[in-house]
Design a protein around this motif. Structure first.
Motif, PDB file in Angstrom:
ATOM      1  N   THR A   7      24.800  46.205  46.872  1.00 38.77           N
ATOM      2  CA  THR A   7      24.270  45.831  48.167  1.00 38.77           C
ATOM      3  C   THR A   7      24.920  44.539  48.640  1.00 38.77           C
ATOM      4  N   GLY A   8      24.983  44.397  49.937  1.00 37.58           N
ATOM      5  CA  GLY A   8      25.561  43.188  50.514  1.00 37.58           C
ATOM      6  C   GLY A   8      25.527  43.252  52.019  1.00 37.58           C
ATOM      7  N   ASP A  66      26.546  40.674  47.026  1.00 34.19           N
ATOM      8  CA  ASP A  66      27.714  39.916  47.466  1.00 34.19           C
ATOM      9  C   ASP A  66      27.581  38.418  47.191  1.00 34.19           C
ATOM     10  N   ILE A  67      26.519  37.769  47.677  1.00 33.14           N
ATOM     11  CA  ILE A  67      26.405  36.317  47.487  1.00 33.14           C
ATOM     12  C   ILE A  67      25.009  35.940  47.001  1.00 33.14           C
ATOM     13  N   GLY A  70      21.639  35.141  49.405  1.00 31.24           N
ATOM     14  CA  GLY A  70      21.577  35.951  50.617  1.00 31.24           C
ATOM     15  C   GLY A  70      20.417  36.938  50.536  1.00 31.24           C
ATOM     16  N   SER A  71      20.086  37.527  51.658  1.00 33.80           N
ATOM     17  CA  SER A  71      18.965  38.469  51.693  1.00 33.80           C
ATOM     18  C   SER A  71      19.111  39.624  50.695  1.00 33.80           C
ATOM     19  N   PRO A  72      20.290  40.261  50.562  1.00 35.38           N
ATOM     20  CA  PRO A  72      20.397  41.340  49.570  1.00 35.38           C
ATOM     21  C   PRO A  72      20.081  40.856  48.144  1.00 35.38           C
ATOM     22  N   PHE A  73      20.520  39.662  47.811  1.00 37.43           N
ATOM     23  CA  PHE A  73      20.234  39.089  46.500  1.00 37.43           C
ATOM     24  C   PHE A  73      18.740  38.805  46.349  1.00 37.43           C
ATOM     25  N   LYS A  74      18.170  38.105  47.322  1.00 37.55           N
ATOM     26  CA  LYS A  74      16.761  37.702  47.234  1.00 37.55           C
ATOM     27  C   LYS A  74      15.817  38.900  47.207  1.00 37.55           C
ATOM     28  N   ILE A  90      23.313  40.770  39.719  1.00 41.61           N
ATOM     29  CA  ILE A  90      24.558  40.009  39.615  1.00 41.61           C
ATOM     30  C   ILE A  90      25.051  39.722  41.021  1.00 41.61           C
ATOM     31  N   SER A  91      25.353  38.475  41.299  1.00 40.79           N
ATOM     32  CA  SER A  91      25.903  38.124  42.613  1.00 40.79           C
ATOM     33  C   SER A  91      27.375  37.761  42.471  1.00 40.79           C
ATOM     34  N   GLY A  92      28.057  37.667  43.595  1.00 41.07           N
ATOM     35  CA  GLY A  92      29.483  37.347  43.580  1.00 41.07           C
ATOM     36  C   GLY A  92      30.338  38.521  43.144  1.00 41.07           C
TER      37      GLY A  92
END
Length: 142
Positions: A7-8, A66-67, A70-74, A90-92
């Motif tokens: 996701t991103g 992606d980062i 960011g919203s997808p991560f949170k 996992i981000s990045g």
């Protein structure tokens, strides 16, 4: 098998998955959730939960984002804290880490080791190219 969700922001997820498919072929138990600027975080949450539901046969799931922050991560992290599945975020995400992960996730690898391998590979894939200029001394020999 370990399930994967990517996701991103915008078309990050579909874009990177198209590259994975080009190199590694079609993948089972891999879900894609893009987060468009027209979506609310609740719509993103709904789409991520639907992706999790499609991975019902996987007790372990890695969510690549992606980062960090960011919203997808949170939203992924919030879902992971309330899920009965073993979910790691996992981000990045970069293509190298993702390719290695989809290729080795079927092997008899410990889930935590698989996650750490993805992170290590991701770091190793970030390099800088430098042009080395030869001098006459380089060709003089001993």
């Amino acid at each position: 098998m370990v399930g994967i969700i990517i996701t991103g922001h915008s078309n990050f997820a579909t874009g990177i998955v198209s590259a994975v498919r080009l190199v590694a072929g079609e993948q089972k138990n891999l879900e894609v959730v893009d987060f468009y600027d027209t979506y609310s975080t609740e719509e993103l949450r709904t789409k991520l939960i639907e992706a999790l539901d499609r991975l019902d046969g996987c007790k372990d799931i890695i969510v690549f984002t992606d980062i960090v922050g960011g919203s997808p991560f949170k939203v992924s992290a919030e879902i992971a804290t309330t899920s009965n599945k073993n979910i790691k975020i996992i981000s990045g995400t970069n293509l190298g880490m993702l390719l290695e992960n989809v290729m080795i996730r079927d092997m008899d690898t410990n889930f935590d080791e698989l996650v750490e391998t993805a992170i290590s590979t991701g770091k190793q894939q970030v390099l800088k190219f430098e042009m080395c200029r030869e001098t006459e001394e380089d060709h003089e020999g001993i």
